[in-house]
Each structure stands twice: as structure tokens, then as C-alpha cells.
Design an enzyme around this catalytic site. Structure first.
Site, mmCIF file in Angstrom:
data_model
loop_
_atom_site.group_PDB
_atom_site.id
_atom_site.type_symbol
_atom_site.label_atom_id
_atom_site.label_comp_id
_atom_site.label_asym_id
_atom_site.label_seq_id
_atom_site.Cartn_x
_atom_site.Cartn_y
_atom_site.Cartn_z
ATOM 1 N N CYS A 87 0.846 -1.196 0.000
ATOM 2 C CA CYS A 87 0.000 0.000 0.000
ATOM 3 C C CYS A 87 0.890 1.258 0.000
ATOM 4 O O CYS A 87 1.853 1.346 0.765
ATOM 5 C CB CYS A 87 -0.890 -0.002 1.245
ATOM 6 S SG CYS A 87 -1.997 1.416 1.298
ATOM 7 N N CYS B 224 0.454 4.855 6.938
ATOM 8 C CA CYS B 224 -0.172 4.733 8.269
ATOM 9 C C CYS B 224 0.793 4.022 9.229
ATOM 10 O O CYS B 224 1.202 2.881 8.958
ATOM 11 C CB CYS B 224 -1.486 3.976 8.156
ATOM 12 S SG CYS B 224 -2.532 4.633 6.830
ATOM 13 N N CYS C 11 0.451 0.241 10.375
ATOM 14 C CA CYS C 11 -0.068 -0.783 9.459
ATOM 15 C C CYS C 11 1.004 -1.688 8.863
ATOM 16 O O CYS C 11 2.020 -1.217 8.322
ATOM 17 C CB CYS C 11 -0.853 -0.111 8.342
ATOM 18 S SG CYS C 11 -1.691 -1.315 7.289
ATOM 19 N N CYS D 41 -16.689 -8.725 5.639
ATOM 20 C CA CYS D 41 -16.010 -7.450 5.358
ATOM 21 C C CYS D 41 -14.737 -7.709 4.568
ATOM 22 O O CYS D 41 -13.844 -8.410 5.043
ATOM 23 C CB CYS D 41 -15.597 -6.763 6.651
ATOM 24 S SG CYS D 41 -16.943 -6.541 7.787
ATOM 25 N N CYS E 65 -19.605 -5.642 3.569
ATOM 26 C CA CYS E 65 -18.875 -4.434 3.934
ATOM 27 C C CYS E 65 -17.570 -4.471 3.158
ATOM 28 O O CYS E 65 -16.994 -5.548 2.982
ATOM 29 C CB CYS E 65 -18.590 -4.444 5.435
ATOM 30 S SG CYS E 65 -17.598 -3.037 5.981
ATOM 31 N N CYS F 192 -19.343 2.472 8.493
ATOM 32 C CA CYS F 192 -18.596 1.881 9.600
ATOM 33 C C CYS F 192 -17.364 2.754 9.754
ATOM 34 O O CYS F 192 -16.517 2.779 8.860
ATOM 35 C CB CYS F 192 -18.231 0.441 9.246
ATOM 36 S SG CYS F 192 -17.146 -0.337 10.451
ATOM 37 N N ARG G 192 -18.092 -1.466 17.984
ATOM 38 C CA ARG G 192 -17.434 -2.725 17.618
ATOM 39 C C ARG G 192 -16.089 -2.886 18.314
ATOM 40 O O ARG G 192 -15.176 -2.076 18.125
ATOM 41 C CB ARG G 192 -17.242 -2.748 16.090
ATOM 42 C CG ARG G 192 -16.642 -4.028 15.529
ATOM 43 C CD ARG G 192 -16.636 -3.981 13.995
ATOM 44 N NE ARG G 192 -17.968 -3.728 13.484
ATOM 45 C CZ ARG G 192 -18.895 -4.657 13.279
ATOM 46 N NH1 ARG G 192 -18.613 -5.921 13.508
ATOM 47 N NH2 ARG G 192 -20.091 -4.337 12.846
HETATM 48 N N1 SAM Z 1 -6.631 0.578 3.242
HETATM 49 C C1 SAM Z 1 -7.906 0.886 3.702
HETATM 50 C C2 SAM Z 1 -7.917 2.112 4.587
HETATM 51 O O1 SAM Z 1 -6.940 2.388 5.263
HETATM 52 O O2 SAM Z 1 -8.954 2.781 4.631
HETATM 53 C C3 SAM Z 1 -8.621 -0.241 4.395
HETATM 54 C C4 SAM Z 1 -7.944 -1.191 5.327
HETATM 55 S S1 SAM Z 1 -7.271 -0.532 6.808
HETATM 56 C C5 SAM Z 1 -6.260 -1.879 7.286
HETATM 57 C C6 SAM Z 1 -8.636 -0.472 7.961
HETATM 58 C C7 SAM Z 1 -8.376 0.009 9.353
HETATM 59 O O3 SAM Z 1 -7.802 -1.026 10.132
HETATM 60 C C8 SAM Z 1 -7.446 1.177 9.567
HETATM 61 O O4 SAM Z 1 -8.052 2.395 9.313
HETATM 62 C C9 SAM Z 1 -7.115 1.036 11.049
HETATM 63 O O5 SAM Z 1 -8.052 1.735 11.834
HETATM 64 C C10 SAM Z 1 -7.229 -0.464 11.290
HETATM 65 N N2 SAM Z 1 -5.894 -1.058 11.508
HETATM 66 C C11 SAM Z 1 -4.962 -1.289 10.557
HETATM 67 N N3 SAM Z 1 -3.843 -1.814 11.108
HETATM 68 C C12 SAM Z 1 -4.070 -1.895 12.454
HETATM 69 C C13 SAM Z 1 -3.281 -2.321 13.548
HETATM 70 N N4 SAM Z 1 -2.035 -2.748 13.398
HETATM 71 N N5 SAM Z 1 -3.831 -2.291 14.777
HETATM 72 C C14 SAM Z 1 -5.103 -1.846 14.938
HETATM 73 N N6 SAM Z 1 -5.876 -1.414 13.933
HETATM 74 C C15 SAM Z 1 -5.373 -1.424 12.702
HETATM 75 FE FE1 SF4 Z 2 -2.766 1.293 3.424
HETATM 76 FE FE2 SF4 Z 2 -2.727 0.165 5.817
HETATM 77 FE FE3 SF4 Z 2 -3.074 2.789 5.617
HETATM 78 FE FE4 SF4 Z 2 -5.043 1.123 4.819
HETATM 79 S S1 SF4 Z 2 -4.280 1.378 6.901
HETATM 80 S S2 SF4 Z 2 -4.257 2.938 3.754
HETATM 81 S S3 SF4 Z 2 -3.824 -0.591 4.058
HETATM 82 S S4 SF4 Z 2 -1.228 1.652 5.011
#
Ligand code: SAM
Ligand code: SF4
Ligand code: DTB
Length: 332
Positions: free
Chosen positions: A54, A58, A61, A98, A129, A189, A261
């Protein structure tokens, strides 16, 4: 019953957080009982349909190409694999499936594939979802036309703390995607992550953003950071578990009709902590051995916990009764 509010001040929310724990939980549980069947939990199962690589950064992530994690990337999964996973989730009792993709935003070609998946999963009798990153207005309408029930897009944290976690997309970008989803008539959500190193004031501020949206998200995921080696937030200090429970309780009070949730991080939580989260008003969770890339609490131990607490899985029929479409539900 008082109208649902959309005008919370930060100080009012901070005062809720500051209450003695038992007072806060009593109030949250009273609000919960006024709006929901108290011993029912809605369960959704997650599947990562496109994993890793990606472009976003973030800080929490595993899937960001900018972090050196050990994750193996995968291309968009074939339809048969998605449908097999959805059927397995349904057979285990999930009412919603989802699908998550590690994209900054989907392309129109990506959406051709995802809309077909949404239709296929709906045909199995599951709610759908997806979480695909940022959406334009037109893309949201395409998903709505495919019959999508929910779109997940989190605010993640407060506007004040956000820049310390993500730099490649803005808070305003996120709010715009939420607005596009709403305008298309898809249920929302949206929630966040705790334990990123944010303050209590940040947690209050994130909930203020969600509660003051013109319509509350129907589902509010509260994730606890899963610390992933190779991400910038690996090594962040533990959050006091009572602070996590307090945040659930305040979310329940501010958004009385929303499903709150209990999301990522359950595999590190004791049964007792999860029971406190349910008492604070959490009434949905992710169920199944895996989240997107990280392990989830084991289904067998979830089933034992439900039995010990006298909780039941919500059925699709009950979910439909408590969650009619966004327009019918609350004044915008
Ligand atoms: N890429 C898309 C986005 O960011 O909108 C969708 C998937 S993203 C993994 C969905 C959500 O999962 C993130 O916004 C975050 O809140 C949560 N998330 C991701 N990695 C996480 C982690 N290591 N611990 C807790 N929550 C996490
Ligand atoms: Fe990409 Fe992870 Fe951020 Fe979603 S949360 S936009 S998968 S880096
Ligand atoms: C949400 O708020 N949490 C889920 C879902 N929405 C998509 C995802 C949690 C991801 C946890 C880390 C992982 O599995 O990589």
C-alpha cells in the site's frame, strides 16, 4: 427518550471520560439497554482481498510499502476464493462479511472486480462491507448500485494527533470519503485505533468528530493497536485497559444507536477485559481466526466466552430490525 445529539463539545466529552469508572459504566450500560437487546452481539468476519504494497504510510499498518514488515503481498483474490471464505464465515455464524484492500483508493477497474464480489457475497445471504481506501462520489454510487451494505473508513484518531500517525492523506480526505459514502446511501462503519500514544483528550476529540457527523456511523469500530514489527508504532507503550473500556463507554453514550465494535487487539485482551467492554456497550466484534493480516482471538475461545457470559450471536433478521437504512434511522 432524548434525541440523538450531534453537537457535543470537547469539554462535555472530556467530562464523561473523567467520571468515576463505575458511574461511567452504569450510564453507558443504561444507554445501551434503552436501544439494544443487551445480550446480543453482532459478528462480522474479515477477509483481506488484496494484501500489502500500500502506498500510504499509516504508522500502525503492516501493509504499508513504506514499512519493512515481514508481510507477503498478494494480488486481488479470485472470486471463488472470496466466496468460499464468505460461505465459511456464514457457516460459523457471521452475519456480515467485510472485505479489505490495501489501496490508497480503488481504480475503476478494481471496482469492477469488487462490485462483482459484493454481489456474490450478498447472494450467499450475508451483509456486505468493504474497506478500500478513499472513494470518489461516483465510486461510492457504483458500490451502492451493487447493493453494498456498509463501507468501512476510519478516522483513526483525533485531528490534532493525526499528523503523527499518517502523512500521505489528510483528515479532510477521510471526512470527504465518509460524506461520499453517506450521499450514496451506504451505511457507514467508522471509528479509530487506541494505543497509538495519543492522549485522553485525543480519544475524546476523535469521538467528538464521529458523534458530530450529521448522521452517526451505524458501526463504530474501536481498535486497539496491534503492534507490528517493522512499523513506526511498534514498541508504543501499553494503553491502560481501563482507558480502553472508558472509550467504549463514552462512544456508547455519544452514539446510542450505533453498534460499537470491539475490533483489532482482542487476541491480547483477557476474557475479563472483553466482558467489561460488553458491559460498557460494545455490541459487535470481528469473529474468525484472522483480522486482515494479524491473528484474531480464536473462535473456539470466543464461543466459550459467549457461553460463560450468556451472550448470543445476533442473527441477520435481528440485525436488519435494529439497523434500518441510514435515512430512515436518524435525522440528517
Ligand atoms: N486501506 C484501507 C484504509 O486504510 O482505509 C482499508 C484497510 S485498513 C487496514 C482499515 C483500518 O484497520 C485502519 O483504518 C485502522 O483503523 C485499522 N488497523 C490497521 N492496522 C491496524 C493495527 N495494526 N492495529 C489496529 N488497527 C489497525
Ligand atoms: Fe494502506 Fe494500511 Fe493505511 Fe489502509 S491502513 S491505507 S492498508 S497503510
Ligand atoms: C477496522 O476498524 N478494523 C478492521 C476493519 N476495520 C477493516 C481491521 C483491523 C486490522 C488489524 C490489523 C491487521 O489485521 O493487519
Amino acid at each position: 427518550m432524548k434525541e440523538t445529539r450531534h453537537d457535543w463539545s470537547l469539554d462535555e466529552i472530556a467530562a464523561l471520560f473523567d467520571q468515576p469508572f463505575n458511574d461511567l459504566l452504569f450510564r453507558a450500560q443504561s444507554v445501551h439497554r434503552a436501544h439494544f437487546e443487551p445480550n446480543r452481539i453482532q459478528v462480522s468476519t474479515l477477509l483481506s482481498i488484496k494484501t500489502g504494497a500500500c502506498p500510504e504510510d499509516c504508522g500502525y499498518c503492516s501493509q504499508s510499502a513504506q514499512h519493512a514488515t515481514s508481510l507477503e503481498q498478494e494480488r486481488l483474490l479470485p472470486m471463488e476464493e472470496v466466496l468460499a471464505a464468505a460461505q465459511a464465515a456464514k457457516d460459523k455464524g457471521a452475519t456480515r462479511f467485510c472485505m479489505g484492500a490495501a489501496w490508497r483508493n480503488p481504480t475503476d477497474k478494481n471496482l469492477d472486480r469488487v462490485t462483482a464480489m459484493v454481489e456474490g457475497v450478498s447472494d450467499l445471504g450475508l451483509e456486505t462491507c468493504v474497506t478500500l481506501g478513499m472513494l470518489t462520489d461516483r465510486q461510492a454510487r457504483r458500490l451502492a448500485d451493487a447493493g453494498l451494505d456498509y463501507y468501512n473508513h476510519n478516522l483513526d484518531t483525533s485531528p490534532e494527533f493525526y499528523g503523527q500517525v499518517i502523512t500521505t492523506r489528510t483528515y479532510q480526505d477521510r471526512l470527504e470519503t465518509l460524506a461520499h459514502v453517506r450521499q450514496a446511501g451506504i451505511r457507514l462503519c467508522s471509528g479509530g485505533i487506541l494505543g497509538l500514544g495519543e492522549s485522553r483528550r485525543d480519544r475524546a476529540s476523535m469521538l467528538q468528530q464521529l458523534a458530530n457527523l450529521p448522521t452517526h456511523p451505524e458501526s463504530v469500530p474501536i481498535n486497539l493497536l496491534v503492534r507490528i514489527e517493522g512499523t513506526p508504532l511498534f514498541g508504543t507503550d501499553d494503553l491502560d485497559p481501563f482507558e480502553f473500556v472508558r472509550t467504549i463507554a463514552v462512544a456508547r453514550i455519544l452514539m446510542p444507536r450505533s453498534y460499537v465494535r470491539l475490533s483489532a487487539g482482542r487476541s491480547d485482551m483477557s476474557d475479563e477485559l472483553q466482558a467489561l467492554c460488553f458491559l460498557a456497550g460494545a455490541n459487535s466484534m470481528f469473529y474468525g481466526e484472522r483480522l486482515l493480516t494479524a491473528p484474531n482471538a480464536a473462535s473456539a475461545s470466543d464461543e466459550r466466552l459467549f457461553e460463560r457470559l450468556g451472550l448470543a450471536f445476533e442473527t441477520i433478521e435481528a440485525a436488519e430490525k435494529t439497523a434500518p437504512g441510514p435515512c430512515a434511522r436518524q435525522a440528517v
